[in-house]
Design a protein around this motif. Structure first.
Motif, PDB file in Angstrom:
ATOM      1  N   GLU A 137      41.435  43.592  53.668  1.00  0.00           N
ATOM      2  CA  GLU A 137      41.311  42.139  53.617  1.00  0.00           C
ATOM      3  C   GLU A 137      39.881  41.666  53.884  1.00  0.00           C
ATOM      4  O   GLU A 137      39.317  40.867  53.134  1.00  0.00           O
ATOM      5  N   GLU A 138      39.272  42.144  54.957  1.00  0.00           N
ATOM      6  CA  GLU A 138      37.970  41.619  55.349  1.00  0.00           C
ATOM      7  C   GLU A 138      36.887  41.999  54.347  1.00  0.00           C
ATOM      8  O   GLU A 138      36.161  41.132  53.835  1.00  0.00           O
ATOM      9  N   ASP A 139      36.754  43.284  54.063  1.00  0.00           N
ATOM     10  CA  ASP A 139      35.719  43.711  53.113  1.00  0.00           C
ATOM     11  C   ASP A 139      36.043  43.253  51.699  1.00  0.00           C
ATOM     12  O   ASP A 139      35.139  42.994  50.895  1.00  0.00           O
ATOM     13  N   GLY A 140      37.330  43.129  51.381  1.00  0.00           N
ATOM     14  CA  GLY A 140      37.705  42.634  50.059  1.00  0.00           C
ATOM     15  C   GLY A 140      37.252  41.204  49.847  1.00  0.00           C
ATOM     16  O   GLY A 140      36.725  40.843  48.792  1.00  0.00           O
ATOM     17  N   ALA A 141      37.450  40.364  50.859  1.00  0.00           N
ATOM     18  CA  ALA A 141      36.998  38.974  50.765  1.00  0.00           C
ATOM     19  C   ALA A 141      35.479  38.900  50.700  1.00  0.00           C
ATOM     20  O   ALA A 141      34.905  38.094  49.945  1.00  0.00           O
TER      21      ALA A 141
ATOM     22  N   PHE B 245      30.124  39.530  44.959  1.00  0.00           N
ATOM     23  CA  PHE B 245      30.067  39.886  43.545  1.00  0.00           C
ATOM     24  C   PHE B 245      30.589  38.788  42.620  1.00  0.00           C
ATOM     25  O   PHE B 245      30.704  39.000  41.410  1.00  0.00           O
ATOM     26  N   GLY B 246      30.911  37.618  43.144  1.00  0.00           N
ATOM     27  CA  GLY B 246      31.345  36.509  42.299  1.00  0.00           C
ATOM     28  C   GLY B 246      32.704  36.705  41.665  1.00  0.00           C
ATOM     29  O   GLY B 246      32.934  36.273  40.525  1.00  0.00           O
ATOM     30  N   VAL B 247      33.621  37.352  42.362  1.00  0.00           N
ATOM     31  CA  VAL B 247      34.979  37.571  41.850  1.00  0.00           C
ATOM     32  C   VAL B 247      35.866  36.428  42.334  1.00  0.00           C
ATOM     33  O   VAL B 247      36.007  36.208  43.544  1.00  0.00           O
ATOM     34  N   THR B 248      36.478  35.700  41.419  1.00  0.00           N
ATOM     35  CA  THR B 248      37.263  34.507  41.758  1.00  0.00           C
ATOM     36  C   THR B 248      38.713  34.679  41.337  1.00  0.00           C
ATOM     37  O   THR B 248      39.055  35.556  40.543  1.00  0.00           O
ATOM     38  N   GLU B 249      39.576  33.824  41.869  1.00  0.00           N
ATOM     39  CA  GLU B 249      40.991  33.854  41.480  1.00  0.00           C
ATOM     40  C   GLU B 249      41.152  33.489  40.005  1.00  0.00           C
ATOM     41  O   GLU B 249      42.033  34.021  39.321  1.00  0.00           O
TER      42      GLU B 249
ATOM     43  N   GLY C  18      38.863  33.952  37.685  1.00  0.00           N
ATOM     44  CA  GLY C  18      38.244  35.007  36.887  1.00  0.00           C
ATOM     45  C   GLY C  18      37.126  34.490  36.007  1.00  0.00           C
ATOM     46  O   GLY C  18      37.108  33.317  35.603  1.00  0.00           O
ATOM     47  N   THR C  19      36.168  35.339  35.748  1.00  0.00           N
ATOM     48  CA  THR C  19      35.094  35.003  34.805  1.00  0.00           C
ATOM     49  C   THR C  19      35.317  35.661  33.459  1.00  0.00           C
ATOM     50  O   THR C  19      34.552  35.441  32.521  1.00  0.00           O
ATOM     51  N   PHE C  20      36.373  36.491  33.362  1.00  0.00           N
ATOM     52  CA  PHE C  20      36.661  37.211  32.122  1.00  0.00           C
ATOM     53  C   PHE C  20      38.107  36.936  31.738  1.00  0.00           C
ATOM     54  O   PHE C  20      38.638  35.865  32.040  1.00  0.00           O
ATOM     55  N   GLU C  21      38.773  37.855  31.114  1.00  0.00           N
ATOM     56  CA  GLU C  21      40.138  37.668  30.622  1.00  0.00           C
ATOM     57  C   GLU C  21      41.158  38.116  31.667  1.00  0.00           C
ATOM     58  O   GLU C  21      40.860  38.930  32.542  1.00  0.00           O
ATOM     59  N   HIS C  22      42.384  37.582  31.548  1.00  0.00           N
ATOM     60  CA  HIS C  22      43.515  37.977  32.399  1.00  0.00           C
ATOM     61  C   HIS C  22      43.216  37.764  33.882  1.00  0.00           C
ATOM     62  O   HIS C  22      43.674  38.520  34.741  1.00  0.00           O
ATOM     63  N   GLY C  23      42.415  36.733  34.190  1.00  0.00           N
ATOM     64  CA  GLY C  23      42.119  36.413  35.577  1.00  0.00           C
ATOM     65  C   GLY C  23      41.207  37.402  36.263  1.00  0.00           C
ATOM     66  O   GLY C  23      41.082  37.388  37.493  1.00  0.00           O
ATOM     67  N   ARG C  24      40.539  38.246  35.504  1.00  0.00           N
ATOM     68  CA  ARG C  24      39.636  39.232  36.087  1.00  0.00           C
ATOM     69  C   ARG C  24      38.189  38.751  35.975  1.00  0.00           C
ATOM     70  O   ARG C  24      37.855  37.915  35.145  1.00  0.00           O
ATOM     71  N   SER C  25      37.351  39.315  36.819  1.00  0.00           N
ATOM     72  CA  SER C  25      35.939  38.937  36.856  1.00  0.00           C
ATOM     73  C   SER C  25      35.075  40.163  36.618  1.00  0.00           C
ATOM     74  O   SER C  25      35.409  41.280  37.031  1.00  0.00           O
ATOM     75  N   VAL C  26      33.943  39.910  35.986  1.00  0.00           N
ATOM     76  CA  VAL C  26      32.909  40.927  35.870  1.00  0.00           C
ATOM     77  C   VAL C  26      32.011  40.804  37.096  1.00  0.00           C
ATOM     78  O   VAL C  26      31.581  39.708  37.449  1.00  0.00           O
ATOM     79  N   LEU C  27      31.728  41.908  37.752  1.00  0.00           N
ATOM     80  CA  LEU C  27      30.907  41.857  38.951  1.00  0.00           C
ATOM     81  C   LEU C  27      29.491  41.409  38.618  1.00  0.00           C
ATOM     82  O   LEU C  27      28.891  41.877  37.652  1.00  0.00           O
ATOM     83  N   GLN C  28      28.966  40.502  39.428  1.00  0.00           N
ATOM     84  CA  GLN C  28      27.591  40.037  39.293  1.00  0.00           C
ATOM     85  C   GLN C  28      27.056  39.740  40.694  1.00  0.00           C
ATOM     86  O   GLN C  28      27.765  39.915  41.692  1.00  0.00           O
ATOM     87  N   LEU C  29      25.824  39.309  40.791  1.00  0.00           N
ATOM     88  CA  LEU C  29      25.216  38.950  42.069  1.00  0.00           C
ATOM     89  C   LEU C  29      24.752  37.504  41.990  1.00  0.00           C
ATOM     90  O   LEU C  29      23.600  37.223  41.652  1.00  0.00           O
ATOM     91  N   PRO C  30      25.628  36.551  42.286  1.00  0.00           N
ATOM     92  CA  PRO C  30      25.231  35.136  42.196  1.00  0.00           C
ATOM     93  C   PRO C  30      24.076  34.826  43.144  1.00  0.00           C
ATOM     94  O   PRO C  30      23.963  35.398  44.229  1.00  0.00           O
ATOM     95  N   GLN C  31      23.228  33.906  42.712  1.00  0.00           N
ATOM     96  CA  GLN C  31      22.089  33.503  43.535  1.00  0.00           C
ATOM     97  C   GLN C  31      22.537  32.924  44.867  1.00  0.00           C
ATOM     98  O   GLN C  31      21.851  33.067  45.884  1.00  0.00           O
ATOM     99  N   ASP C  32      23.689  32.264  44.872  1.00  0.00           N
ATOM    100  CA  ASP C  32      24.157  31.614  46.099  1.00  0.00           C
ATOM    101  C   ASP C  32      25.172  32.464  46.848  1.00  0.00           C
ATOM    102  O   ASP C  32      25.923  31.959  47.680  1.00  0.00           O
TER     103      ASP C  32
END
Length: 687
Positions: free
Chosen positions: A347-351, A357-361, A363-377
């Motif tokens: 839970e802790e490290d996952g959050a 890495f900019g992973v959201t509920e 998602g930035t891609f398909e099927h609610g999944r996200s591509v890992l990135q390094l957001p500036q903020d």
């Protein structure tokens, strides 16, 4: 039952060996069959890591109804564009001229004389978005072929005549000078995306050759704007989803302007070029981020693309099996949900990882999944902790079904990898990377070279140590020569200079026109409806300017006026195109920067075990002077002759100490024994 492609070496062709389509490889026999049967040829061109090539294969080429129609009414030829870039180039030019766009899979209908008369790219299995279905296209072509044969023949003849009449005439434009390169920089500045880095809109490709030009231009002139564009673009890409935040390496392009969602295939040429760009950015700025990305990309190539024979495979597929949704899905190997992160990390490290890495509920891609990135903020995280998180996620990802790998070894792209790995190994004191570069070079010599008298050549591809049947094209000669020249500079082994000379001599003999322009195929290559000749870059350097760069470097090593003159004449195309379309001739602009700077010739002499020689050698390699060539070896008197490196002839120790000699056009500055002074001599030439 397997078709004729079962005997091919191309992984892409082998993927179609079990299709119900009665495929032929590109061959005279296929066209003879079409002539004898009185039917047209259906030419399909693609490559193994192409997503839409796989889609069309599954939808149409594996369909029994479509295959039966194709077999009855056409002779069907399948071509791997990476094995036959000449065939691809000729017919892609026709497709782009006729439709205003191109891409793969490429679908072209030809006469038995290989003359094109109808074009397209991907066709769906049913009518969609205004596009006809593939079967409708087949039926329409057959109807025209049988019902209006004279009209088809006339269209094919006119298209072929138009293609054959397209000749480049840049031989008298003159060599590019400071004014043309300044104009190129000005246009790039206008086209630059100051918010997101890079150039243009979506899809956005890594501008590898342009970045190298910007770095070299800064080194020669001190233009801070050039360096800033390069640094900001590299930072944006390294933070984006186009860069693999866990395993290193770059995807082929981003589908958006922000570098967030990539087209997930990973190509050897992209990673070799970008590895070198980031290494050169570190050399210019000392950026720790650039150093990290260069090394991670080098390690990715070695870990995931290196073949058992010591070469480097062409690509990793975009698609892989998805355990969640089933079937082959683009990006399934790389994308994550918050729940998947928590499953691996808790839970802790996952959050924490989700925020980092900019992973959201959503998602930035398909099927609610996200591509890992390094957001500036993103949140600030302890470096040791995030390294542990990365390692755990990478280990978990390695348990997923991996994307397929195209195992063929392409000479040109291995040449690019050799140069990148050799330099990274030297810069970052990683002798293992130099060893991997040397092993790849050994493979090219052992398997791809044929030095038989009267038919000396470089083969385009090999697979599993077995050489392919297709002759190398100009980019193979230019990029492999560049790789060998870089390896010679790093290792001090003159045999690589000798092999590079063999290749550039073949360029002069078999690829060069009377006006100094260069053809993509040798004069004794298979005759197509047009001899391809393109000076502009694609995702990799054009063969024309790659060869010009190798000719220039070889001339700097040897003093050969013939090779330098050939380089200058070839660079006339940069004089003509650089100020107008710099984004598409970036490699030529980089070579032109080297020409304007000299390039500098650096000779380092001393005994191999002397650490003072090693310090001078390292300073020489780290010099930012565009295109500088480096030779290192033992001291030589005039009586010793030239030895393996002509630059070392007559170079002796100074006061008994290892010394470096820096020259331009073989006019030399005072030799130095001081690495700091040498660094000044191989830095930027400021006005």
């Amino acid at each position: 039952m397997p078709n004729r492609l079962a005997n091919e070496t191309s992984p892409y062709l082998l993927q179609h060996a079990d299709n119900p389509v009665d495929w032929w490889p590109w061959s005279p026999e296929a066209f003879a069959e079409a002539r004898e049967r009185g039917v047209p040829v259906m030419l399909s061109v693609g490559y193994s890591s192409c997503h839409w090539c796989h889609v069309m294969a599954h939808e149409s080429f594996e369909d029994e109804l479509a295959a039966a129609y194709m077999n009855e009414h056409f002779v069907n030829i399948k071509v791997d564009r990476e094995e036959r870039p000449d065939v691809d180039a000729v017919y892609m030019e026709a497709v782009q001229a006729a439709t205003g766009q191109g891409g793969w899979p490429m679908t072209v209908f030809l006469t038995a004389d290989a003359e094109p008369f109808y074009f397209g790219t991907y066709f769906p299995p049913e009518p969609r978005h205004g596009m006809p279905s593939f079967l409708q296209v087949l039926e329409g072509v057959r109807t025209a072929w049988t019902g209006r044969p004279d009209e088809v023949a006339d269209v094919a003849r006119k298209i072929t005549q138009d293609l054959a009449g397209r000749q480049l005439d840049y031989g008298r434009a003159g060599t590019p000078g400071p004014e043309e390169l300044a104009q190129a920089l000005l246009r790039l500045t206008r086209e630059y995306d100051a918010t997101r880095g890079g150039f243009g809109g979506a899809p956005k490709f890594p501008p590898s050759m342009v970045l190298e030009f910007l770095l070299r231009h800064h080194a020669r002139t001190g233009a801070e704007g050039a360096l800033q564009m390069a640094a900001d673009t590299c930072e944006a890409m390294a933070r984006g989803g186009i860069y693999d935040q866990l395993g290193g390496g770059f995807a082929r392009y981003s589908v958006d302007r922000e570098w967030v969602v990539p087209h997930f295939e990973k190509m050897l040429y992209d990673n070799a070029l970008l590895c070198r760009v980031y290494a050169h950015l570190w050399r210019s700025t000392g950026s720790e981020s650039a150093r990290r990305v260069a090394l991670e990309t080098a390690d990715f190539m070695v870990r995931e693309l290196r073949t058992a024979e010591g070469g480097f495979a062409s690509a990793l597929d975009a698609d892989s099996e998805d355990a969640v949704t089933g079937g082959h899905v683009e990006g399934a190997y790389y994308a994550w949900t918050p729940a998947q992160l928590r499953e691996v990390l808790g839970e802790e490290d996952g959050a924490l990882a989700a925020g980092y890495f900019g992973v959201t509920e959503e998602g930035t891609f398909e099927h609610g999944r996200s591509v890992l990135q390094l957001p500036q903020d993103g949140p600030a995280v302890d470096a040791e902790r995030i390294a542990g998180i990365r390692a755990r996620l990478l280990a978990a990802r390695s348990q997923r079904p991996a994307p397929g790998r195209d195992d063929k070894v392409v000479a040109a792209w291995n040449g690019l990898a050799i140069a990148a790995l050799a330099e990274c190994g030297a810069y970052f004191e990683r002798p293992d990377l130099v060893e991997r570069a040397t092993e790849a070079a050994d493979l090219l010599v052992r398997v791809h070279f044929d030095a038989a008298a009267g038919r000396a050549r470089l083969a385009r591809t090999s697979k599993d140590g077995r050489v392919g049947a297709n002759a190398g094209v100009l980019e193979d000669y230019g990029d492999v020569a560049e790789g060998f020249l870089t390896l010679a500079a790093v290792t001090g082994e003159g045999v690589w200079l000798e092999f590079a000379g063999f290749l550039v001599d073949l360029v002069l003999d078999r690829f060069t026109a009377e006006d100094g322009s260069l053809y993509d195929t040798a004069h004794d290559a298979e005759k197509l409806i047009r001899r391809p000749q393109d000076p502009t870059d694609t995702a990799a350097p054009s063969g024309w300017t790659a060869a010009a760069g190798a000719l220039l470097s070889y001339a700097a090593h040897t003093g050969s006026e013939a090779h330098r003159t050939a380089a200058e004449r070839a660079l006339a195309v940069v004089h003509a195109l650089g100020p107008r379309v710099p984004r598409f001739i970036g490699h030529g602009l980089s070579v032109a920067e080297a020409l304007l700077d000299g390039p500098r010739e650096v000779a380092v002499v001393g005994h191999p075990e002397d650490p003072a020689r090693a310090a001078l050698h390292r300073a020489a390699l780290l010099g930012a002077a565009p295109g500088a060539v480096v030779a290192v070896g033992e001291p030589q008197t005039a009586e010793d002759g030239e030895g393996e490196f002509p630059l070392l002839a007559g170079r002796t120790l100074v006061n008994g100490l290892p010394a470096a000699y820096v020259c331009r056009h073989f006019v030399c500055a005072r030799p130095t024994t001081d690495p700091a002074e040498l660094a000044e001599q191989v830095g930027a030439a400021r006005p």
